[in-house]
Design an enzyme around this catalytic site. Structure first.
Site, PDB file in Angstrom:
ATOM      1  N   SER A 136       0.866  -1.176   0.000  1.00 38.07           N
ATOM      2  CA  SER A 136       0.000   0.000   0.000  1.00 38.07           C
ATOM      3  C   SER A 136       0.905   1.228   0.000  1.00 38.07           C
ATOM      4  O   SER A 136       1.682   1.418   0.934  1.00 38.07           O
ATOM      5  CB  SER A 136      -0.859  -0.038   1.272  1.00 38.07           C
ATOM      6  N   LYS A 162      -1.092  -1.016  -4.395  1.00 36.64           N
ATOM      7  CA  LYS A 162      -2.274  -0.222  -4.021  1.00 36.64           C
ATOM      8  C   LYS A 162      -1.837   1.220  -3.837  1.00 36.64           C
ATOM      9  O   LYS A 162      -0.853   1.496  -3.155  1.00 36.64           O
ATOM     10  CB  LYS A 162      -2.856  -0.803  -2.729  1.00 36.64           C
ATOM     11  N   LYS A 164      -2.919   5.023  -2.580  1.00 41.63           N
ATOM     12  CA  LYS A 164      -3.872   5.868  -1.871  1.00 41.63           C
ATOM     13  C   LYS A 164      -4.262   7.000  -2.804  1.00 41.63           C
ATOM     14  O   LYS A 164      -3.378   7.598  -3.456  1.00 41.63           O
ATOM     15  CB  LYS A 164      -3.218   6.424  -0.594  1.00 41.63           C
ATOM     16  N   ASP A 189      -7.121   3.028  -3.125  1.00 45.17           N
ATOM     17  CA  ASP A 189      -7.824   3.096  -1.836  1.00 45.17           C
ATOM     18  C   ASP A 189      -8.056   4.560  -1.485  1.00 45.17           C
ATOM     19  O   ASP A 189      -7.097   5.332  -1.356  1.00 45.17           O
ATOM     20  CB  ASP A 189      -6.988   2.412  -0.742  1.00 45.17           C
ATOM     21  N   GLU A 214     -11.061   0.734  -3.352  1.00 44.87           N
ATOM     22  CA  GLU A 214     -11.386   0.452  -1.954  1.00 44.87           C
ATOM     23  C   GLU A 214     -12.010   1.682  -1.287  1.00 44.87           C
ATOM     24  O   GLU A 214     -11.463   2.783  -1.382  1.00 44.87           O
ATOM     25  CB  GLU A 214     -10.079   0.051  -1.245  1.00 44.87           C
ATOM     26  N   ASP A 239     -13.788  -1.570   3.054  1.00 47.00           N
ATOM     27  CA  ASP A 239     -12.861  -1.689   4.179  1.00 47.00           C
ATOM     28  C   ASP A 239     -13.600  -1.135   5.402  1.00 47.00           C
ATOM     29  O   ASP A 239     -14.287  -1.868   6.129  1.00 47.00           O
ATOM     30  CB  ASP A 239     -11.571  -0.903   3.853  1.00 47.00           C
ATOM     31  N   LYS A 263      -9.877  -6.848   7.901  1.00 46.85           N
ATOM     32  CA  LYS A 263      -8.852  -6.479   8.883  1.00 46.85           C
ATOM     33  C   LYS A 263      -9.293  -7.069  10.205  1.00 46.85           C
ATOM     34  O   LYS A 263     -10.412  -6.785  10.661  1.00 46.85           O
ATOM     35  CB  LYS A 263      -8.725  -4.958   9.006  1.00 46.85           C
ATOM     36  N   GLY A 291      -4.167  -4.087   6.034  1.00 44.70           N
ATOM     37  CA  GLY A 291      -3.100  -3.819   7.001  1.00 44.70           C
ATOM     38  C   GLY A 291      -3.361  -2.534   7.743  1.00 44.70           C
ATOM     39  O   GLY A 291      -4.110  -1.670   7.276  1.00 44.70           O
TER      40      GLY A 291
HETATM   41  O1  OSB Z   1      -7.208   1.960   4.569  1.00 44.62           O
HETATM   42  O2  OSB Z   1      -6.150   0.160   4.310  1.00 44.62           O
HETATM   43  C1  OSB Z   1      -6.244   1.261   4.844  1.00 44.62           C
HETATM   44  C2  OSB Z   1      -3.132   1.967   6.966  1.00 44.62           C
HETATM   45  C3  OSB Z   1      -3.707   2.552   8.083  1.00 44.62           C
HETATM   46  C4  OSB Z   1      -5.065   2.736   8.111  1.00 44.62           C
HETATM   47  C5  OSB Z   1      -5.860   2.333   7.021  1.00 44.62           C
HETATM   48  C6  OSB Z   1      -5.294   1.748   5.915  1.00 44.62           C
HETATM   49  C7  OSB Z   1      -3.900   1.588   5.874  1.00 44.62           C
HETATM   50  C8  OSB Z   1      -3.187   1.035   4.726  1.00 44.62           C
HETATM   51  C9  OSB Z   1      -1.812   0.509   4.999  1.00 44.62           C
HETATM   52  O3  OSB Z   1      -3.581   1.073   3.600  1.00 44.62           O
HETATM   53  C10 OSB Z   1      -1.688  -0.943   4.900  1.00 44.62           C
HETATM   54  C11 OSB Z   1      -0.382  -1.409   5.514  1.00 44.62           C
HETATM   55  O4  OSB Z   1       0.641  -1.288   4.855  1.00 44.62           O
HETATM   56  O5  OSB Z   1      -0.405  -1.893   6.658  1.00 44.62           O
HETATM   57 MG    MG Z   2      -8.378   0.817   3.221  1.00 41.46          MG
END
Ligand code: OSB
Ligand code: MG
Length: 369
Positions: A136, A162, A164, A189, A214, A239, A263, A291
């Site tokens: 991510s 992924k 953001k 995401d 996402e 999510d 999660k 994650g």
């Molecule tokens: O939206 O998936 C998410 C990290 C913190 C809070 C929300 C998210 C995330 C990530 C990171 O996308 C995923 C990771 O590398 O742990």
């Molecule tokens: Mg997410």
């Protein structure tokens, strides 16, 4: 599974680089590490994924400590259970607070698996020997910086990237990444950065052949996501808005998503994760493990649950070395060619290192009957 005592530790670790989403920027990983020591002398471990601020979900590190100390730990100490699946019922009178519940439940699963002398993945019903993982990538200062990061992680073998996104950091960067990497598995995401008023903008994502978008809409929505899904080709993945197996059923029935990100912390534990996994499997909905920038113990739990067979899409559990100079487990979580090998040793299979944990602990408290 009689409990000798429970230790909560407030742990703080520096992140190698800040992680930026549409909502927040994290520079440190700060969390509650749970250790539950059984009367048999073995310890089970888990992390709460609640961060100090309520930017992802309403729970925080402090609300978690309060809910654990004042409600969940007394319940656990006063009501011995023989199997971790009994905790769902035990914790039911306490509404919500899924991250707090998941942390205690996860430590009980680890203790249970160690007591059976079996890997947690196997105890959960996992059948895989290896799992595929992706990365991510947070919002960067420039497109060039992002392209470099994509290139680096593709070279390392990660199975999907992924990105953001948020309005203004979306179509242009997706176009650039697709131009340079036409064949990679790519997804976006949004962490709820859009509304239905952005439908045309989100429709424009269709041309980038993303495996999914996402959580584009509100963090607690499944109605508008269903409306959006009817208007775009790209599969939506939920999510933030899925907390329980009932939420998952509602979302599937409404057509709010075609994929679910599980999660463990967000859904209240490994048992609920399994229930969501099983429901999705029946409905032909693929799942993957999200994650929360976990340290080694949390990462190990993610690895274990991903061994279940309907985790068919690569998850966000990347190598510890992407986040920390030294992780709190031995070994750290390592990724080879985009895969993590499921450990065969008892419990979570990545051993907490007490010395490194101690060095990163700001406060701790022991609870016993
Ligand atoms: O939206 O998936 C998410 C990290 C913190 C809070 C929300 C998210 C995330 C990530 C990171 O996308 C995923 C990771 O590398 O742990
Ligand atoms: Mg997410």
């Amino acid at each position: 599974m009689e409990i000798q005592h429970i230790i909560l530790r407030h742990v703080k670790m520096e992140l190698l680089e800040p992680f930026k989403t549409s909502v927040f920027t994290e520079t440190h990983k700060e969390f509650i590490l749970v250790e539950i020591q059984g009367k048999n002398g073995l310890s089970g471990w888990a992390e709460s994924v609640a961060s100090p601020e309520p930017y992802y979900k309403e729970e925080t590190l402090k609300t978690n400590w309060h809910i654990m100390e004042d409600f969940l730990i007394p319940l656990l100490l006063q009501n011995p259970v023989s199997h971790p699946e009994q905790l769902k019922k035990l914790f039911e009178p306490i509404r919500g607070n899924t991250m707090a519940k998941a942390a205690l439940e996860g430590a009980m699963w680890d203790l249970y698996a160690r007591t059976l002398e079996q890997p947690l993945a196997k105890v959960l019903g996992g059948t895989k020997e290896k799992i595929d993982v992706g990365v991510s990538l947070g919002i960067k200062d420039s497109e060039t910086e992002l392209l470099k990061a994509v290139e680096k992680h593709c070279e390392e073998g990660y199975k999907r990237i992924k990105l953001k996104v948020k309005p203004g950091w979306d179509l242009d960067i997706l176009k650039a990444v697709r131009k340079h990497f036409p064949d990679i598995s790519l997804m976006a995401d949004a962490n709820s950065a859009y509304t239905l008023a952005d439908t045309d903008r989100l429709k424009a994502f269709d041309e980038f052949n993303l495996t999914m978008i996402e959580q584009p809409l509100a963090y607690d929505d499944i109605i508008d996501h269903a409306k959006l899904q009817r208007q775009i080709e790209t599969p939506l993945c939920l999510d933030e808005s899925i907390y329980t197996v009932e939420d998952a059923r509602h979302a599937i029935e409404l057509g709010s998503c075609k994929i679910i990100n599980i999660k463990i912390g967000r859904v209240g534990g490994l048992h609920e994760s399994k229930l969501i996994h099983d429901l999705c499997k029946v409905h032909g909905v693929p799942v993957w493990c999200g994650g929360m920038l976990e340290a080694g113990v949390g990462r190990a739990h993610n690895v274990a649950i991903t061994a279940l067979d309907n985790f068919t899409l690569p998850g966000d559990t990347s190598a510890s070395s992407r986040y920390f100079d030294a992780d709190i487990t031995d070994p750290a979580i390592t990724v080879e060619n985009g895969t993590i090998t499921i450990p065969q040793t008892p419990g979570i299979g990545f051993e907490p290192n007490r010395k490194r944990i101690e060095e990163r602990t700001y406060y701790s408290k022991l609870y016993k009957l």
